[in-house]
Write a protein that holds these residues in place. Structure first.
Motif, PDB file in Angstrom:
ATOM      1  N   TYR A  97     -81.932  -5.305 -17.092  1.00  0.00           N
ATOM      2  CA  TYR A  97     -82.857  -6.335 -17.562  1.00  0.00           C
ATOM      3  C   TYR A  97     -82.678  -7.641 -16.781  1.00  0.00           C
ATOM      4  O   TYR A  97     -83.648  -8.235 -16.302  1.00  0.00           O
ATOM      5  CB  TYR A  97     -82.641  -6.571 -19.057  1.00  0.00           C
ATOM      6  CG  TYR A  97     -83.503  -7.644 -19.649  1.00  0.00           C
ATOM      7  CD1 TYR A  97     -84.792  -7.355 -20.091  1.00  0.00           C
ATOM      8  CD2 TYR A  97     -83.037  -8.949 -19.785  1.00  0.00           C
ATOM      9  CE1 TYR A  97     -85.605  -8.346 -20.640  1.00  0.00           C
ATOM     10  CE2 TYR A  97     -83.833  -9.937 -20.321  1.00  0.00           C
ATOM     11  CZ  TYR A  97     -85.112  -9.640 -20.747  1.00  0.00           C
ATOM     12  OH  TYR A  97     -85.898 -10.624 -21.279  1.00  0.00           O
TER      13      TYR A  97
ATOM     14  N   ASP B 283     -89.581  -4.280 -18.801  1.00  0.00           N
ATOM     15  CA  ASP B 283     -90.151  -3.590 -19.959  1.00  0.00           C
ATOM     16  C   ASP B 283     -89.437  -2.278 -20.244  1.00  0.00           C
ATOM     17  O   ASP B 283     -89.217  -1.925 -21.404  1.00  0.00           O
ATOM     18  CB  ASP B 283     -91.646  -3.340 -19.745  1.00  0.00           C
ATOM     19  CG  ASP B 283     -92.461  -4.624 -19.704  1.00  0.00           C
ATOM     20  OD1 ASP B 283     -91.970  -5.669 -20.195  1.00  0.00           O
ATOM     21  OD2 ASP B 283     -93.591  -4.596 -19.166  1.00  0.00           O
TER      22      ASP B 283
ATOM     23  N   ARG C 240     -86.017  -2.864 -21.878  1.00  0.00           N
ATOM     24  CA  ARG C 240     -86.187  -3.276 -23.281  1.00  0.00           C
ATOM     25  C   ARG C 240     -86.282  -2.087 -24.233  1.00  0.00           C
ATOM     26  O   ARG C 240     -85.985  -2.213 -25.417  1.00  0.00           O
ATOM     27  CB  ARG C 240     -87.442  -4.127 -23.442  1.00  0.00           C
ATOM     28  CG  ARG C 240     -87.295  -5.532 -22.960  1.00  0.00           C
ATOM     29  CD  ARG C 240     -88.586  -6.283 -23.190  1.00  0.00           C
ATOM     30  NE  ARG C 240     -88.437  -7.672 -22.794  1.00  0.00           N
ATOM     31  CZ  ARG C 240     -89.442  -8.462 -22.461  1.00  0.00           C
ATOM     32  NH1 ARG C 240     -90.682  -8.006 -22.497  1.00  0.00           N
ATOM     33  NH2 ARG C 240     -89.225  -9.699 -22.107  1.00  0.00           N
ATOM     34  N   THR C 241     -86.712  -0.944 -23.721  1.00  0.00           N
ATOM     35  CA  THR C 241     -86.869   0.236 -24.578  1.00  0.00           C
ATOM     36  C   THR C 241     -85.568   1.017 -24.743  1.00  0.00           C
ATOM     37  O   THR C 241     -85.490   1.901 -25.574  1.00  0.00           O
ATOM     38  CB  THR C 241     -87.942   1.198 -24.024  1.00  0.00           C
ATOM     39  OG1 THR C 241     -87.491   1.768 -22.788  1.00  0.00           O
ATOM     40  CG2 THR C 241     -89.264   0.478 -23.817  1.00  0.00           C
TER      41      THR C 241
ATOM     42  N   PRO D 233     -83.466  -4.792 -29.627  1.00  0.00           N
ATOM     43  CA  PRO D 233     -83.487  -6.180 -29.139  1.00  0.00           C
ATOM     44  C   PRO D 233     -82.162  -6.910 -29.390  1.00  0.00           C
ATOM     45  O   PRO D 233     -81.713  -7.694 -28.554  1.00  0.00           O
ATOM     46  CB  PRO D 233     -84.627  -6.828 -29.930  1.00  0.00           C
ATOM     47  CG  PRO D 233     -85.513  -5.696 -30.311  1.00  0.00           C
ATOM     48  CD  PRO D 233     -84.606  -4.519 -30.515  1.00  0.00           C
TER      49      PRO D 233
ATOM     50  N   LEU E  75     -79.644  -5.661 -26.809  1.00  0.00           N
ATOM     51  CA  LEU E  75     -79.963  -6.218 -25.495  1.00  0.00           C
ATOM     52  C   LEU E  75     -79.540  -7.676 -25.421  1.00  0.00           C
ATOM     53  O   LEU E  75     -78.953  -8.115 -24.435  1.00  0.00           O
ATOM     54  CB  LEU E  75     -81.453  -6.076 -25.197  1.00  0.00           C
ATOM     55  CG  LEU E  75     -81.909  -6.542 -23.820  1.00  0.00           C
ATOM     56  CD1 LEU E  75     -81.205  -5.786 -22.708  1.00  0.00           C
ATOM     57  CD2 LEU E  75     -83.418  -6.384 -23.688  1.00  0.00           C
TER      58      LEU E  75
END
Length: 91
Positions: A31, A44, A47-48, A52, A55
């Motif tokens: 990221y 993106d 992020r998956t 959140p 991360l």
């Protein structure tokens, strides 16, 4: 008897190929690197990989380790390095 058992026992000893799920540190590294490269598609995707919250924790941990490494390299305090990186005046 052993012949029958041997026929039932699988002879292929190779493990099935499995795709491992990236952990929070892999997600954070991907990221942050993608953010530095302005690569929205990879941002993106990273992020998956994790929640959140995970991360966010990973990015925070990466930032902390980076500031510590730079502070040691520059022989400065972590606070000085962090403020310099953010363009803030010295405290």
């Amino acid at each position: 008897m052993f012949g029958r058992i041997r026929k039932l026992w699988p002879t292929d000893t190779t493990a099935p190929e499995r795709k491992s799920t990236p952990n929070l540190f892999e997600a954070a590294a991907t990221y942050v690197a993608a953010s530095a490269d302005d690569d929205q598609e990879t941002i993106d995707e990273a992020r998956t990989w994790v929640s959140p919250e995970a991360l966010s924790f990973g990015v925070s941990e990466l930032a902390t380790r980076a500031v510590i490494a730079l502070a040691r390299e520059r022989d400065e305090s972590p606070e000085t390095v962090a403020r310099t990186l953010l363009g803030l005046p010295a405290a």
